[in-house]
Design a protein around this motif. Structure first.
Motif, PDB file in Angstrom:
ATOM      1  N   LEU A   1     -39.043  48.901 -18.753  1.00 27.97           N
ATOM      2  CA  LEU A   1     -38.842  48.101 -17.534  1.00 27.97           C
ATOM      3  C   LEU A   1     -39.848  48.501 -16.458  1.00 27.97           C
ATOM      4  O   LEU A   1     -40.355  47.662 -15.709  1.00 27.97           O
ATOM      5  CB  LEU A   1     -37.409  48.270 -17.018  1.00 27.97           C
ATOM      6  CG  LEU A   1     -36.301  47.757 -17.949  1.00 27.97           C
ATOM      7  CD1 LEU A   1     -34.920  48.175 -17.439  1.00 27.97           C
ATOM      8  CD2 LEU A   1     -36.368  46.232 -18.105  1.00 27.97           C
ATOM      9  N   ASP A   2     -40.136  49.793 -16.399  1.00 26.30           N
ATOM     10  CA  ASP A   2     -41.054  50.316 -15.387  1.00 26.30           C
ATOM     11  C   ASP A   2     -42.492  49.828 -15.615  1.00 26.30           C
ATOM     12  O   ASP A   2     -43.298  49.787 -14.696  1.00 26.30           O
ATOM     13  CB  ASP A   2     -40.990  51.855 -15.448  1.00 26.30           C
ATOM     14  CG  ASP A   2     -41.512  52.495 -14.181  1.00 26.30           C
ATOM     15  OD1 ASP A   2     -41.230  51.959 -13.094  1.00 26.30           O
ATOM     16  OD2 ASP A   2     -42.210  53.525 -14.290  1.00 26.30           O
TER      17      ASP A   2
ATOM     18  N   MET B   1     -32.400  39.771 -24.585  1.00 31.39           N
ATOM     19  CA  MET B   1     -31.270  39.216 -25.333  1.00 31.39           C
ATOM     20  C   MET B   1     -30.079  40.161 -25.196  1.00 31.39           C
ATOM     21  O   MET B   1     -30.085  41.252 -25.748  1.00 31.39           O
ATOM     22  CB  MET B   1     -31.667  39.048 -26.809  1.00 31.39           C
ATOM     23  CG  MET B   1     -30.629  38.334 -27.651  1.00 31.39           C
ATOM     24  SD  MET B   1     -31.214  38.064 -29.347  1.00 31.39           S
ATOM     25  CE  MET B   1     -32.233  36.608 -29.160  1.00 31.39           C
ATOM     26  N   GLY B   2     -29.090  39.786 -24.393  1.00 28.14           N
ATOM     27  CA  GLY B   2     -27.851  40.560 -24.351  1.00 28.14           C
ATOM     28  C   GLY B   2     -27.849  41.704 -23.372  1.00 28.14           C
ATOM     29  O   GLY B   2     -27.170  42.716 -23.598  1.00 28.14           O
ATOM     30  N   SER B   3     -28.561  41.579 -22.267  1.00 28.52           N
ATOM     31  CA  SER B   3     -28.518  42.616 -21.244  1.00 28.52           C
ATOM     32  C   SER B   3     -28.837  41.995 -19.890  1.00 28.52           C
ATOM     33  O   SER B   3     -29.477  40.950 -19.815  1.00 28.52           O
ATOM     34  CB  SER B   3     -29.516  43.728 -21.570  1.00 28.52           C
ATOM     35  OG  SER B   3     -29.443  44.749 -20.586  1.00 28.52           O
ATOM     36  N   ASN B   4     -28.399  42.691 -18.834  1.00 29.68           N
ATOM     37  CA  ASN B   4     -28.622  42.208 -17.471  1.00 29.68           C
ATOM     38  C   ASN B   4     -29.204  43.341 -16.629  1.00 29.68           C
ATOM     39  O   ASN B   4     -28.579  43.822 -15.679  1.00 29.68           O
ATOM     40  CB  ASN B   4     -27.282  41.713 -16.898  1.00 29.68           C
ATOM     41  CG  ASN B   4     -27.427  41.006 -15.571  1.00 29.68           C
ATOM     42  OD1 ASN B   4     -28.553  40.694 -15.139  1.00 29.68           O
ATOM     43  ND2 ASN B   4     -26.313  40.768 -14.918  1.00 29.68           N
ATOM     44  N   PRO B   5     -30.415  43.796 -16.991  1.00 29.81           N
ATOM     45  CA  PRO B   5     -30.967  45.001 -16.368  1.00 29.81           C
ATOM     46  C   PRO B   5     -31.235  44.867 -14.871  1.00 29.81           C
ATOM     47  O   PRO B   5     -31.316  45.881 -14.182  1.00 29.81           O
ATOM     48  CB  PRO B   5     -32.274  45.248 -17.141  1.00 29.81           C
ATOM     49  CG  PRO B   5     -32.625  43.944 -17.771  1.00 29.81           C
ATOM     50  CD  PRO B   5     -31.323  43.252 -18.035  1.00 29.81           C
TER      51      PRO B   5
ATOM     52  N   VAL C   1     -36.557  47.607 -10.430  1.00 28.21           N
ATOM     53  CA  VAL C   1     -36.539  46.898 -11.711  1.00 28.21           C
ATOM     54  C   VAL C   1     -36.621  45.391 -11.481  1.00 28.21           C
ATOM     55  O   VAL C   1     -37.364  44.682 -12.175  1.00 28.21           O
ATOM     56  CB  VAL C   1     -35.293  47.291 -12.532  1.00 28.21           C
ATOM     57  CG1 VAL C   1     -35.095  46.362 -13.726  1.00 28.21           C
ATOM     58  CG2 VAL C   1     -35.424  48.743 -13.009  1.00 28.21           C
ATOM     59  N   ALA C   2     -35.903  44.894 -10.472  1.00 29.21           N
ATOM     60  CA  ALA C   2     -35.992  43.449 -10.170  1.00 29.21           C
ATOM     61  C   ALA C   2     -37.433  43.085  -9.774  1.00 29.21           C
ATOM     62  O   ALA C   2     -37.952  42.043 -10.190  1.00 29.21           O
ATOM     63  CB  ALA C   2     -35.005  43.082  -9.066  1.00 29.21           C
ATOM     64  N   ASP C   3     -38.078  43.948  -8.998  1.00 25.80           N
ATOM     65  CA  ASP C   3     -39.492  43.696  -8.649  1.00 25.80           C
ATOM     66  C   ASP C   3     -40.372  43.666  -9.895  1.00 25.80           C
ATOM     67  O   ASP C   3     -41.270  42.831 -10.009  1.00 25.80           O
ATOM     68  CB  ASP C   3     -40.017  44.799  -7.713  1.00 25.80           C
ATOM     69  CG  ASP C   3     -39.530  44.618  -6.287  1.00 25.80           C
ATOM     70  OD1 ASP C   3     -39.044  43.506  -5.960  1.00 25.80           O
ATOM     71  OD2 ASP C   3     -39.619  45.588  -5.507  1.00 25.80           O
TER      72      ASP C   3
END
Ligand SMILES: Nc1nc2c(c(=O)[nH]1)N[C@H]1C(S)=C(S)[C@@H](COP(=O)(O)OP(=O)(O)OC[C@H]3O[C@@H](n4cnc5c(=O)[nH]c(N)nc54)[C@H](O)[C@@H]3O)O[C@H]1N2
Ligand SMILES: Nc1nc2c(c(=O)[nH]1)N[C@H]1C(S)=C(S)[C@@H](COP(=O)(O)OP(=O)(O)OC[C@H]3O[C@@H](n4cnc5c(=O)[nH]c(N)nc54)[C@H](O)[C@@H]3O)O[C@H]1N2
Ligand code: SF4
Ligand SMILES: [Mo]
Length: 690
Positions: free
Chosen positions: A387-388, A400-404, A414-416
């Motif tokens: 993610l980084d 697929m199957g996660s809401n990080p 992480v959203a950025d």
């Protein structure tokens, strides 16, 4: 007209409670009914399971693909348009930046079939090493320590039915009264049988209320606590010398490491009074057999792996392993938290719990897949590192199957990173916070609308059966992979039928640690699940591991000498308190599903800060008043929940809510060097009146 119920399982946690689903003509297409015969939960369900059908409502779930328009909005699109867009974007990223610039992020809630096919899709179709999943945030420290000690990582090496037959159970950092309510029956039966329960948690939870002994260490000090207990056991001459000699290796170094942790020092580090430490050691050693069960409390730390090793060392030193009603176990969390870590969606792994860097494993799996072993990529980045790297080394991502966007540490960053991607595709049931950032969203089928296997926290492979047809416009994750593979030049090898995928998974896992070769849908249905390893159709499965030998090469369990170390971020003058995070009964994980269930959402409508009355008084806040939590990474405001059940030097926030209210605005992405687990369970904060 009464129709008989389909016997199936809950969509949520790793207990995988059995339930029945009956078709009805209401707003929800099915109703949840009791399935009394399934042994794990004997008909009991928690409120999440009981209300799960609400997420099947067409108004709640996604029913059409969404594609981001030139104007920047997500608009309804056809499946062909959506899949073309994904295919083009992944191809273009690979061409411009190389194959590893295309990433895949999976989930521990996916069925075995999905996890398997997703791993194969990444390695064979995309040819990328960049794949990992949210299980890295879950039980990876326990998995690493279990493998290190026993050569095999199966969360519980025994069935849950063994728990009440132990003489003493130490539950470290788990709150099943809220996270797995039907499991609490086993703890109650333990005490009815005369067994003792010790609970270790900085908060006196509903689970801790029923303990014979409750220890409240500072968050992040379980490693010292376990070392202190081992020290006392050795000093009192209560080790099992015969077991150590016959069934283990590495004791001397481990003994020496424990002897360096004096009980008085451990008392100072943990805040647990010495008499309580002594009482815990005595209860543990006096019992005819003892178990240690860990959950996320001690595991989600930058030293989670060593901490679990310390608890395993205590079991081994006292001969509490490799025999009935004794041993170490981890309470795995997600619906397929166990199976999801076995079949190849992990950065370093191939099906059957094989290692991606093992030439024999590569050769075996490549032969099943019909590819050249040399063409399989090597190990890739762990979840947070992946993610980084978004927008930097990784430019397109399939989730697929996660809401990080909600559940990863330091979530604002992480959203950025997700926003910095050239292209993001998300397969989900609902428009999660991560899906809302995507360029393409694919609406997929969920539990009741599809069939697949999952492996529960006991290592029991179960069959979750389809009970109802999905709404028009919705496809399964398997079908998504099938169609994408075809678009990307692989017309074969990616079947969309789950039983066909399972047949291939059996062959790919054959001979591996997690061997499913003898398991079939039919057997699972007839036997209430089958425990792996199960290498052939005639094999009975393995409810209890390690009775004769451990899974290491020499068959002996391995001690690991470990030392206590401070948290990555200890309190100081500016941030004097420890923040820890976790769960509440009525919300699940990132809340993507349960925040959409009215009955659950009204029971737990938003985040809060749990703090001790002394702290509240010093701050001048009363119950329900807003409090700001400030860390080096963020500031959140939520209502105070004043409670004498938490340590005065610690505050707690549940993590089920997004953005500026979310606990993950604060959490520290310091990683465990072995498991790459982030430090969700401790960081330094201060409180302010808001
Ligand atoms: N209702 C509900 N149930 C769930 C889930 C959910 O989101 N909601 N999620 C599922 C999943 S994926 C998981 S992983 C499991 C997790 O299940 P649990 O591990 O039971 O859940 P948590 O609340 O994360 O943490 C458990 C306890 O650890 C304590 N704790 C915090 N820091 C420390 C520490 O440093 N040391 C010790 N010893 N304890 C500490 C917390 O106070 C908390 O009571 O739950 C599963 N079940
Ligand atoms: N602060 C803090 N943060 C934590 C934790 C903590 O204790 N504290 N715990 C960590 C742990 S243990 C975990 S497990 C993670 C979980 O973190 P997440 O991965 O965010 O967990 P979920 O909310 O379960 O996300 C699953 C997503 O997949 C969707 N989904 C459900 N079923 C399917 C399916 O069959 N196919 C597809 N494609 N999608 C599906 C759901 O709608 C949801 O959006 O959070 C971690 N984050
Ligand atoms: S305990 Fe877990 S599996 Fe059982 S009903 Fe609740 S959420 Fe579902
Ligand atoms: Mo988890």
């Amino acid at each position: 007209m009464s129709e008989s119920a389909v016997e199936t399982h809950c969509p949520y946690c790793a207990l995988q409670c059995g339930m029945g689903l009956r078709r009805v003509a209401g707003a929800e297409p099915v109703e949840v009914v009791e399935r009394a015969g399934f042994p794990v939960n004997l008909g009991a369900l928690c409120g999440k399971g009981a209300t799960a059908a609400a997420v099947l409502r067409p108004g709640v779930r996604l029913t059409s693909p969404l594609v981001r328009s030139a104007g920047g909005e997500l608009r309804q699109a056809s499946w062909a348009q959506a899949l073309d867009r994904i295919g083009d974007a992944l191809t273009s990223t690979a061409r411009t930046h190389g194959r590893d610039a295309v990433g895949v992020f999976g989930g521990g809630g996916l069925t075995n079939e999905k996890a398997y096919l997703l791993g194969k899709f990444a390695r064979v179709v995309l040819g990328t090493s960049t794949i990992d999943y949210n299980g890295r945030f879950c039980m990876s420290s326990a998995a690493a320590a279990g493998t290190r000690a026993f050569g095999v990582d199966r969360g519980l090496p025994f069935p849950l039915a063994d728990v009440p037959r132990a003489g003493c159970v130490v539950l470290v950092g788990g709150n099943p009264a809220e996270t797995m309510p039907p499991f609490v029956r086993y703890l109650r039966e333990l005490r009815e049988n005369g067994g003792r329960l010790i609970v270790v948690d900085p908060r006196r939870t509903r689970t801790a209320e029923s303990a014979d002994l409750y220890l409240a260490p500072r968050p992040g000090t379980d490693l010292a606590l376990a070392l202190g207990l081992l020290h006392l056991v050795v000093a009192d001459g209560r080790t099992d010398k015969r077991f150590i000699a016959e069934r283990t290796t590495g004791w001397e170094e481990t003994r020496a490491a424990a002897m360096a942790h004096w009980p008085e020092h451990v008392e100072a580090v943990t805040g647990v009074p010495l008499p309580q430490l002594r009482r815990a050691a005595a209860l543990f050693c006096d019992a005819t057999s003892a178990m240690v069960l860990t959950a996320r409390g001690p595991e989600q730390h930058a030293k989670g792996t060593d901490t679990v090793s310390a608890w395993i060392n205590l079991c081994l030193a006292t001969g509490n392993a490799g025999r009935p009603y004794a041993g170490y176990g981890c309470l795995t969390g997600q619906g397929n938290g166990q199976g999801g870590r076995e079949h190849g969606q992990k950065a370093d792994q191939l099906p059957g719990y094989r290692k991606l860097d093992d030439p024999a494993a590569r050769a075996h799996v490549a032969a099943v897949w019909g590819v050249d072993p040399a063409a399989l990529p090597g190990p890739g980045r762990s979840a947070y590192e992946l993610l980084d790297a978004l927008g930097q080394e990784v430019h397109s991502l399939l989730v697929m199957g996660s809401n990080p966007a909600v559940s990863a540490p330091r979530s604002a960053r992480v959203a950025d990173r997700l926003r910095a991607l050239d292209f993001l595709a998300v397969c989900d049931v609902v428009l999660s916070e991560t899906a809302a950032l995507a360029d393409v969203v694919l609406p997929v089928t969920q539990w009741a609308e599809e069939t697949g296997t999952l492996t529960n926290l006991e290592g029991r492979v179960i069959l979750r059966r389809k009970a109802v047809d999905p709404p028009e416009g919705v496809r399964s994750d398997l079908e998504v992979l099938h169609r994408l593979a075809r678009r990307l030049g692989h017309p074969d090898g990616f079947p969309s039928d789950p039983e066909e995928v399972f047949a291939e998974l059996r062959r790919a896992s054959a001979g591996g640690t997690a061997d499913y070769a003898g398991i079939s849908y039919r057997r699972i249905a007839a036997e209430d699940g089958v425990f792996w390893p199960c290498p052939s159709p005639g094999h009975p499965g393995t409810p209890r591991l390690f009775l004769e030998r451990f899974g290491t090469e020499d068959g002996r369990a391995r001690f690991t000498p470990v030392q206590h170390r401070p948290a990555a971020e200890e309190p100081d003058a500016e941030f004097p308190l420890r923040l820890t995070t976790g769960r509440v009964l009525s919300q699940y994980q990132s809340g993507a599903q349960t925040r959409r269930v009215p009955a659950l959402n009204s029971a737990a409508p938003g985040p809060y800060v749990e703090l001790h009355p002394q702290l509240a008084e010093r701050l001048g806040v009363r119950e329900g008043e807003p409090v700001a939590v400030v860390s080096r990474r963020g500031r959140t405001v939520s209502p105070a929940r004043v409670s004498g059940a938490i340590r005065p030097d610690t505050v707690f926030m549940p993590f089920h809510w997004p953005g500026e209210r979310g606990a993950n605005a604060h959490t520290n992405p310091a990683l465990d060097p072995v498991s790459r687990m982030p430090e969700f369970k401790v960081c330094a904060v201060r409180l302010e009146r808001a």
